[in-house]
Design a protein around this motif. Structure first.
Motif, PDB file in Angstrom:
ATOM      1  N   PRO A 170       0.795  -1.239   0.000  1.00 37.44           N
ATOM      2  CA  PRO A 170       0.000   0.000   0.000  1.00 37.44           C
ATOM      3  C   PRO A 170       0.821   1.280   0.000  1.00 37.44           C
ATOM      4  O   PRO A 170       0.356   2.316  -0.503  1.00 37.44           O
ATOM      5  CB  PRO A 170      -0.843  -0.124   1.276  1.00 37.44           C
ATOM      6  CG  PRO A 170      -0.160  -1.136   2.114  1.00 37.44           C
ATOM      7  CD  PRO A 170       0.500  -2.084   1.168  1.00 37.44           C
ATOM      8  N   VAL A 171       2.039   1.240   0.532  1.00 43.82           N
ATOM      9  CA  VAL A 171       2.893   2.434   0.508  1.00 43.82           C
ATOM     10  C   VAL A 171       3.337   2.704  -0.934  1.00 43.82           C
ATOM     11  O   VAL A 171       3.218   3.836  -1.434  1.00 43.82           O
ATOM     12  CB  VAL A 171       4.122   2.258   1.431  1.00 43.82           C
ATOM     13  CG1 VAL A 171       5.019   3.496   1.343  1.00 43.82           C
ATOM     14  CG2 VAL A 171       3.693   2.022   2.872  1.00 43.82           C
ATOM     15  N   THR A 172       3.842   1.693  -1.602  1.00 41.32           N
ATOM     16  CA  THR A 172       4.262   1.835  -2.998  1.00 41.32           C
ATOM     17  C   THR A 172       3.088   2.208  -3.882  1.00 41.32           C
ATOM     18  O   THR A 172       3.212   3.021  -4.803  1.00 41.32           O
ATOM     19  CB  THR A 172       4.889   0.524  -3.504  1.00 41.32           C
ATOM     20  OG1 THR A 172       5.863   0.064  -2.576  1.00 41.32           O
ATOM     21  CG2 THR A 172       5.534   0.714  -4.858  1.00 41.32           C
TER      22      THR A 172
ATOM     23  N   ASP B 287      10.584  11.511   1.031  1.00 42.98           N
ATOM     24  CA  ASP B 287      11.384  11.493   2.253  1.00 42.98           C
ATOM     25  C   ASP B 287      11.213  10.161   2.973  1.00 42.98           C
ATOM     26  O   ASP B 287      10.087   9.702   3.160  1.00 42.98           O
ATOM     27  CB  ASP B 287      10.959  12.649   3.165  1.00 42.98           C
ATOM     28  CG  ASP B 287      11.864  12.809   4.370  1.00 42.98           C
ATOM     29  OD1 ASP B 287      11.648  12.067   5.364  1.00 42.98           O
ATOM     30  OD2 ASP B 287      12.775  13.663   4.321  1.00 42.98           O
ATOM     31  N   MET B 288      12.315   9.546   3.381  1.00 43.38           N
ATOM     32  CA  MET B 288      12.263   8.229   4.003  1.00 43.38           C
ATOM     33  C   MET B 288      11.456   8.232   5.289  1.00 43.38           C
ATOM     34  O   MET B 288      10.801   7.241   5.628  1.00 43.38           O
ATOM     35  CB  MET B 288      13.680   7.721   4.278  1.00 43.38           C
ATOM     36  CG  MET B 288      13.721   6.291   4.820  1.00 43.38           C
ATOM     37  SD  MET B 288      12.800   5.096   3.764  1.00 43.38           S
ATOM     38  CE  MET B 288      13.761   5.179   2.252  1.00 43.38           C
TER      39      MET B 288
ATOM     40  N   ARG C  97       6.732   6.248   8.305  1.00 42.87           N
ATOM     41  CA  ARG C  97       5.485   6.530   9.028  1.00 42.87           C
ATOM     42  C   ARG C  97       4.296   5.852   8.345  1.00 42.87           C
ATOM     43  O   ARG C  97       3.392   5.344   9.018  1.00 42.87           O
ATOM     44  CB  ARG C  97       5.249   8.034   9.109  1.00 42.87           C
ATOM     45  CG  ARG C  97       6.211   8.763  10.040  1.00 42.87           C
ATOM     46  CD  ARG C  97       5.724  10.167  10.305  1.00 42.87           C
ATOM     47  NE  ARG C  97       6.700  10.945  11.074  1.00 42.87           N
ATOM     48  CZ  ARG C  97       6.443  12.128  11.607  1.00 42.87           C
ATOM     49  NH1 ARG C  97       5.242  12.679  11.466  1.00 42.87           N
ATOM     50  NH2 ARG C  97       7.355  12.786  12.276  1.00 42.87           N
ATOM     51  N   LEU C  98       4.313   5.849   7.028  1.00 44.42           N
ATOM     52  CA  LEU C  98       3.236   5.185   6.295  1.00 44.42           C
ATOM     53  C   LEU C  98       3.270   3.672   6.513  1.00 44.42           C
ATOM     54  O   LEU C  98       2.224   3.025   6.652  1.00 44.42           O
ATOM     55  CB  LEU C  98       3.334   5.488   4.799  1.00 44.42           C
ATOM     56  CG  LEU C  98       2.570   6.718   4.285  1.00 44.42           C
ATOM     57  CD1 LEU C  98       2.794   6.891   2.790  1.00 44.42           C
ATOM     58  CD2 LEU C  98       1.089   6.619   4.592  1.00 44.42           C
TER      59      LEU C  98
ATOM     60  N   PHE D 147       3.654  15.113  -1.929  1.00 43.66           N
ATOM     61  CA  PHE D 147       3.149  13.864  -1.361  1.00 43.66           C
ATOM     62  C   PHE D 147       3.073  13.961   0.157  1.00 43.66           C
ATOM     63  O   PHE D 147       2.102  13.520   0.772  1.00 43.66           O
ATOM     64  CB  PHE D 147       4.078  12.708  -1.770  1.00 43.66           C
ATOM     65  CG  PHE D 147       3.633  11.359  -1.270  1.00 43.66           C
ATOM     66  CD1 PHE D 147       2.673  10.630  -1.956  1.00 43.66           C
ATOM     67  CD2 PHE D 147       4.169  10.827  -0.108  1.00 43.66           C
ATOM     68  CE1 PHE D 147       2.252   9.388  -1.500  1.00 43.66           C
ATOM     69  CE2 PHE D 147       3.765   9.581   0.360  1.00 43.66           C
ATOM     70  CZ  PHE D 147       2.808   8.861  -0.340  1.00 43.66           C
ATOM     71  N   GLN D 148       4.082  14.570   0.769  1.00 42.79           N
ATOM     72  CA  GLN D 148       4.125  14.691   2.224  1.00 42.79           C
ATOM     73  C   GLN D 148       2.969  15.527   2.749  1.00 42.79           C
ATOM     74  O   GLN D 148       2.319  15.176   3.738  1.00 42.79           O
ATOM     75  CB  GLN D 148       5.451  15.327   2.649  1.00 42.79           C
ATOM     76  CG  GLN D 148       5.598  15.521   4.146  1.00 42.79           C
ATOM     77  CD  GLN D 148       6.989  15.976   4.538  1.00 42.79           C
ATOM     78  OE1 GLN D 148       7.965  15.333   4.179  1.00 42.79           O
ATOM     79  NE2 GLN D 148       7.078  17.091   5.257  1.00 42.79           N
ATOM     80  N   MET D 149       2.675  16.628   2.091  1.00 42.70           N
ATOM     81  CA  MET D 149       1.592  17.518   2.531  1.00 42.70           C
ATOM     82  C   MET D 149       0.231  16.824   2.427  1.00 42.70           C
ATOM     83  O   MET D 149      -0.636  17.005   3.270  1.00 42.70           O
ATOM     84  CB  MET D 149       1.595  18.795   1.703  1.00 42.70           C
ATOM     85  CG  MET D 149       2.766  19.721   1.988  1.00 42.70           C
ATOM     86  SD  MET D 149       2.645  21.278   1.057  1.00 42.70           S
ATOM     87  CE  MET D 149       1.158  21.997   1.781  1.00 42.70           C
TER      88      MET D 149
END
Length: 356
Positions: free
Chosen positions: A196-198, A327-328, A333-334, A217-219
């Motif tokens: 799901p992260v990918t 960002d790693m 976190r995901l 993506f982070q926002m």
């Protein structure tokens, strides 16, 4: 040879005629049948495929955003038929008119950016699979158009062939399970799942390609970056909570009617995953290793060049896009967010997909 009497000559001629009569009769019958077939075909076969009549009270045909009607993508079987008909001087309607349109016996219901397009294209190699190329979106967007409208979108199939379609958004549509069950409780369902992260990053990459001005993506991932609270209202995140969506489907369909395909293994071992798919659909294992080669540029398998084709078949430019650098810390976190949902999904399906 000496002369014969009139009576002798008559009997000799009569005997010869009698011996040739069966051959002449056979030739006459064959010729008559051949002429009948030619005239019969020309009278009964239409010169072009007639459009399906539309009732006055039926809704207008669906158009997509570009103003086009939904239709199947180029079909290799139809293309082969067109080539043969051109060589033989036949009308293509002879091929298109075979079989009948049926509601799908199997549907690829999800998930978006999991590998559904690759799966569909691989399946279309099989001679017993006929699938519509475009996504009908019947059970989520066009259900009010009715089952006849849906059936008319399907390609014609012969006895023993399977009709299929794929619309990845069905998996996350609350009403879809009940609607498909109402159509047929025997429908076979295929879900292509991916880490799901990918999958979320791939989903974002597609959005970014269409709209370069979208936030990072982070926002979009976090409601609050400082607290690390994940925004599950964002579809790219919500789709990956597979366990939650599967609960909805299991209210109507048993696990025996659902096949879960690994998006990762569809890339690393396409023939192996396609073997499972063919078994699930009750098909002979026609699609094997001999059909695939790995495309180093795209990073996923393509179909080898079929006979009579000038080039191999590979998915389009929209597939295999380079993902933006994330960002790693966001990735970690995901992963933590999805871990409990993944474990529950493994338990529900009885299958460990190895995303941990």
């Amino acid at each position: 040879m000496g002369c014969c009497s009139w009576s002798a000559c008559f009997h000799l001629g009569y005997w010869r005629a009698q011996s040739k009569a069966p051959l002449l009769l056979t030739m006459i019958i064959v010729l008559t049948y051949f002429v009948y077939c030619l005239t019969g075909c020309s009278e009964t076969m239409p010169s072009s495929l007639p459009a399906s009549p539309q009732r006055r009270d039926s809704p207008p045909r669906l158009e997509d955003g570009a103003g086009r009607y939904p239709s199947a993508e180029p079909d290799p079987i139809a293309e082969d038929a067109a080539g043969l008909s051109a060589l033989a001087g036949w009308n293509i309607s002879v091929f298109n008119n075979y079989g009948s349109k049926k509601i799908p016996q199997a549907v690829i219901i999800g998930v978006k950016k999991g590998g559904t397009r690759a799966l569909l294209e691989f399946l279309r190699i099989h001679p017993d699979v006929r699938a519509v190329g475009a996504e009908p979106h019947f059970f989520d967007r066009n259900y009010d158009r009715g089952l006849d409208w849906y059936r008319n979108l399907m390609p014609r199939t012969l006895e023993g062939q399977i009709t299929m379609e794929k619309t990845p958004s069905y998996f996350v549509t609350k009403e879809a399970p009940k609607r498909i069950f109402s159509m047929s409780k025997d429908t076979k369902l295929i879900v292509v799942v991916r880490n799901p992260v990918t999958r979320a990053i791939s989903d974002y990459t597609q959005t970014l390609s269409k709209n370069p001005g979208v936030p990072s993506f982070q926002m979009l991932t976090f409601k609050n970056i400082s607290t690390g609270l994940i925004d599950t209202s964002w579809s790219a995140i919500r789709i990956g909570i597979y366990a939650k969506h599967l609960e909805n489907w299991l209210q109507y369909f048993p696990l025996s009617k659902i096949l879960f395909v690994s998006g990762e293994r569809l890339v690393s071992d396409p023939a192996g995953e396609m073997g499972r798919v063919q078994d699930f659909l009750g098909l002979k294992r026609v699609i094997t290793d001999k059909h695939f080669y790995f495309n180093e540029t795209k990073g996923f398998p393509c179909l080898k060049k079929p006979e009579g084709s000038s080039r191999p078949r590979c998915l389009g430019k929209s597939k295999g896009r380079t993902h933006p650098k994330i960002d790693m810390d966001v990735v970690l976190r995901l992963k933590e967010f999805y871990r409990p949902f993944n474990l529950k999904f493994y338990q529900m399906t009885g299958h460990d997909f190895g995303w941990e």
